[in-house]
Design an enzyme around this catalytic site. Sequence first.
Site, PDB file in Angstrom:
ATOM      1  N   SER A 141       0.788  -1.057   0.373  1.00 37.07           N
ATOM      2  CA  SER A 141      -0.154   0.402  -0.366  1.00 37.07           C
ATOM      3  C   SER A 141       0.388   0.940  -0.196  1.00 37.07           C
ATOM      4  O   SER A 141       1.760   1.280   0.337  1.00 37.07           O
ATOM      5  CB  SER A 141      -0.885  -0.348   1.269  1.00 37.07           C
ATOM      6  N   TYR A 154      -2.097  -0.592   9.844  1.00 36.09           N
ATOM      7  CA  TYR A 154      -2.313  -1.214   8.844  1.00 36.09           C
ATOM      8  C   TYR A 154      -1.113  -0.762   8.117  1.00 36.09           C
ATOM      9  O   TYR A 154      -0.722  -1.084   7.098  1.00 36.09           O
ATOM     10  CB  TYR A 154      -3.318  -0.481   8.043  1.00 36.09           C
TER      11      TYR A 154
END
Length: 268
Positions: A141, A154
């Site tokens: 990401s 995350y």
Amino acid sequence: MDLKGKRVLITGGSSGIGLAIAHAMMSKGAHVVITGRNGERLTRATKALVVNGSDVAAVRADVATADGRARSLEECLAVLGGLDILVNNAGGVRAGRLESTTEDEIRAMVEVDLVAPILLTQAALPHLRASGDGLIVNVASGIALIGAPFYATYAGVKGGLARFSEALRRELKGEGIHVLTLYPGATDTPMMQSSKAGPELGFTREPAEAVAEALIEGIGADAFEVIRGGEIRAKMIATNRDNPAAIDERFLIIKPALEEAVRGHSAL
């Protein structure tokens, strides 16, 4: 790498980036097996992919579990007869302040975003070696490159996946298996539906198809990484390295609005 005839396993392939990657790879002549937890989504995805003119197989499995990983690999090998490419795409997110995130939510992100791709890759390595021209794609990401507030866990697990990719690439260099890391930015997928963060907060969403097309180009060029976000993202990465305090100040300005916008962002 030429994708024609390649045998591919894509986790989380029933929607979003995973489904777009399946479409893109099949259009280049690859043979694909997708996995997912949701049976209805898998059925819809399979029908959509068959329209492409190629056969595709689907495995309903949760790769965050040992049984799901084993079944995914076993059924893939049974259908394809081998494995050339593993795409670790399945993922989950829960945004919000760390002290407001439950232990179950934290553990779910660790398991699906980091532990699952590591263990599935470990299990797949003998088959990728047998291919003689293997590839592992790990979908990280943009938040792994620039940590954003309210995405601490995350960012941690995706950052861990990125460094896993880098280390494994060097471990496998010269052994017939390449490792590529994909860093999507904000993407228009089901995973982002519960987030209200928009362009005004730096979350300009692009189609999943654009991410998949960029990945295909990266694979063709034997790239180490594919980073989405263009020149703006590249400048932020450079600033985050050379002057991280400037990024801190930028986030400080938008922090209240960002916290409100991502409060309900959950896809686990």
